[in-house]
Scaffold this motif. Structure first.
Motif, mmCIF file in Angstrom:
data_model
loop_
_atom_site.group_PDB
_atom_site.id
_atom_site.type_symbol
_atom_site.label_atom_id
_atom_site.label_comp_id
_atom_site.label_asym_id
_atom_site.label_seq_id
_atom_site.Cartn_x
_atom_site.Cartn_y
_atom_site.Cartn_z
ATOM 1 N N CYS A 1 1.747 2.037 -3.540
ATOM 2 C CA CYS A 1 0.632 2.589 -4.304
ATOM 3 C C CYS A 1 0.260 4.000 -3.869
ATOM 4 O O CYS A 1 0.007 4.876 -4.715
ATOM 5 N N LEU A 2 0.235 4.233 -2.554
ATOM 6 C CA LEU A 2 -0.344 5.477 -2.037
ATOM 7 C C LEU A 2 0.669 6.594 -1.813
ATOM 8 O O LEU A 2 0.295 7.769 -1.862
ATOM 9 N N ALA B 1 -1.820 3.344 4.757
ATOM 10 C CA ALA B 1 -1.300 1.978 4.600
ATOM 11 C C ALA B 1 -1.105 1.311 5.952
ATOM 12 O O ALA B 1 -1.456 0.136 6.142
ATOM 13 N N GLU C 1 -1.431 10.023 -5.556
ATOM 14 C CA GLU C 1 -0.162 10.265 -4.861
ATOM 15 C C GLU C 1 -0.453 11.060 -3.588
ATOM 16 O O GLU C 1 -0.773 12.242 -3.631
ATOM 17 N N LEU C 2 -0.330 10.385 -2.428
ATOM 18 C CA LEU C 2 -0.723 10.994 -1.157
ATOM 19 C C LEU C 2 0.451 11.291 -0.230
ATOM 20 O O LEU C 2 0.247 11.865 0.840
ATOM 21 N N GLY D 1 1.723 7.189 -5.765
ATOM 22 C CA GLY D 1 0.649 7.273 -6.749
ATOM 23 C C GLY D 1 0.814 6.286 -7.893
ATOM 24 O O GLY D 1 0.688 6.657 -9.064
ATOM 25 N N PHE E 1 -3.528 4.600 -8.216
ATOM 26 C CA PHE E 1 -3.878 5.219 -6.934
ATOM 27 C C PHE E 1 -3.388 6.674 -6.906
ATOM 28 O O PHE E 1 -2.425 7.041 -7.596
ATOM 29 N N GLY F 1 -0.511 8.840 2.505
ATOM 30 C CA GLY F 1 -0.579 7.487 1.963
ATOM 31 C C GLY F 1 0.092 6.476 2.870
ATOM 32 O O GLY F 1 -0.424 5.366 3.077
ATOM 33 N N LEU G 1 0.824 -1.210 0.000
ATOM 34 C CA LEU G 1 0.000 0.000 0.000
ATOM 35 C C LEU G 1 0.860 1.262 0.000
ATOM 36 O O LEU G 1 0.467 2.280 -0.596
ATOM 37 N N ASN G 2 2.013 1.223 0.667
ATOM 38 C CA ASN G 2 2.941 2.353 0.599
ATOM 39 C C ASN G 2 3.323 2.657 -0.842
ATOM 40 O O ASN G 2 3.334 3.812 -1.290
#
Length: 450
Positions: free
Chosen positions: A177-178, A196, A187-188, A181, A185, A192, A174-175
């Motif tokens: 992806c988030l 996660a 870009e947080l 970005g 997903f 993000g 999840l890291n």
């Protein structure tokens, strides 16, 4: 020294199992540091400050859990399992209350807390974004870890690293992806990373609930058993756990103060400290695993009435702890440069140079950590003496380490590496009071009921 090969085999299996669990637990914060370090130095530094609050919570959870482990392992040695669910219920009440308080404080005052640890506005801003989400993991993390620690008291350790392993895998995926970005997903950045971790902590709790319901048959824990406990065991638990909680709280706050001292020396120092601390936590997992395993073995031995077996046991453990410390220090020394290569070009040259110096200091002080921490938190605490550590750390941290380090940083204007050494050298000199306490044998105490 104990000569039976079976002892070493069983102890190392237990120690390495606990080490693996610690490695996977610390790996979550480590991967946040590494992956955010490749995203931006300010993001990495901000999250490292938030992790100091998480570390304080972790120390309190360890304290709450250790009380259950000390009592539970001695009852296990006596062959009595019926009091253990009552003890676990008491631990969950204490730990849950502390987690709720920390959640409320962090949610209400994120920037104020971070400003105590750093004077860099960019770092504080990134940390506040992370805080607003990560605080929702505190209660979940506490419940999961107290339940897992309590199971250790009866020799169940595998579930711990299964849970931590699942958390690490989910967190890393999840890291990826988030934070950046990827795979469609958004870009947080630091948000993000926090999301996660929140998701992975929820999965952790679900796994431990499933395990207790379908796989654990010794204690047969249920929600009803944990809610409706014999309150007389709360007094037993408090007597054993309160000194441990005080010690862990003092230690956790002291680590935040240490981070604050370094954080007010500049963003580069904060970044270097973030890397050095994460490297130490990951590479010292065997020492912490050996300490936890020793506590279980010592507690069980006393519960069985085997005090005569303690002398060779303690001698053997001390030799093992020193050996582990030497190996860990050597690893930190030789892996300094390869570790820094992981962070790519986001680190400034100043931060990179400071991180090298900090890890050099840790390669020496780790030897003392592996010996005195394991003897203190493993042998002495496992033997029933839970107050010695609190007294020693109260004097050491607040009368020696913090005052002298603060003076070195702000009055004498010493280089950051000198300040860092003064923050860590207690790991060396605390070997003296630990050896004296061990040789007194006053730490052997039965804490269970007759």
């Amino acid at each position: 020294m104990i000569k039976e090969k079976a002892f070493y085999k069983s102890f190392m299996i237990l120690a390495l199992s606990l080490a693996l669990q610690n490695l996977l637990t610390y790996g979550v914060n480590m991967m946040d540091t590494v992956m955010l370090g490749r995203y931006s130095q300010d993001a990495m530094s901000g999250v490292s400050l938030c992790n100091q609050v998480q570390y304080l919570l972790q120390m309190l959870v360890v304290g709450a859990g250790e009380g259950a482990v000390v009592l539970g392992s001695q009852y296990w040695g006596k062959g009595r399992l019926e009091p253990i669910p009552h003890i676990i219920g008491a631990a969950l009440r204490f730990g849950g209350t502390m987690a709720v308080v920390m959640f409320a404080v962090v949610l209400a005052f994120p920037k104020q807390l971070l400003s105590l640890l750093s004077n860099d506005p960019a770092v504080i801003a990134e940390g506040a974004k992370y805080f607003q989400i990560i605080c929702f993991t505190y209660v979940i993390f506490t419940v999961t870890n107290i339940l897992v620690a309590s199971l250790r008291s009866i020799g169940i350790v595998r579930i711990g690293y299964i849970i931590s392993g699942s958390t690490l895998v989910i967190n890393v995926c999840l890291n990826y992806c988030l934070i950046y970005g990827r795979l469609g997903f958004p870009e947080l950045g630091v948000r993000g990373a926090a999301i996660a971790t929140l998701v992975s902590r929820c999965v952790e709790l679900l796994i431990v609930i499933w395990y207790l319901k379908y796989k654990e048959h010794r204690l047969n824990l249920t929600l009803q058993k944990l809610l409706h406990i014999d309150t007389s065991y709360i007094r037993d638990y408090t007597r054993v756990s309160f000194p441990v909680l005080i010690n862990q709280a003092l230690w956790g706050v002291a680590q935040m103060v240490q981070t604050g001292i370094l954080g007010h020396l500049g963003g580069n120092v904060t970044a270097a400290n973030a890397i050095a601390v994460q490297v130490f936590q990951v590479l010292s997992v065997v020492a912490y695993g050996a300490a936890s395993a020793a506590g279980i073995v010592v507690g069980r031995t006393i519960g069985e009435g085997g005090e005569k077996r303690l002398r060779p046991l303690v001698t053997t453990f001390q030799v093992l702890f020193i050996s582990i410390g030497l190996c860990t220090g050597f690893l930190i020394f030789i892996l300094r440069e390869p570790i820094l290569m992981i962070f790519g070009g986001t680190l400034t040259e100043t931060a990179r140079g400071l991180a090298m110096q900090f890890m050099l200091v840790l390669s020496v002080t780790t030897i003392g950590t592996a010996y005195q921490m394991a003897c203190d938190n493993g042998i002495i605490r496992g033997g029933g003496d839970t107050s010695f550590s609190a007294k020693m750390n109260l004097v050491s941290m607040w009368l020696i380490i913090v005052p002298f380090s603060a003076m070195a940083a702000f009055w004498w204007k010493c280089p950051p590496v000198i300040v860092f050494f003064l923050l860590k050298w207690d790991q060396l000199y605390k070997t003296i009071p630990v050896v004296i306490r061990l040789r007194s044998w006053k730490w052997v105490k039965k804490v269970t009921r007759a």
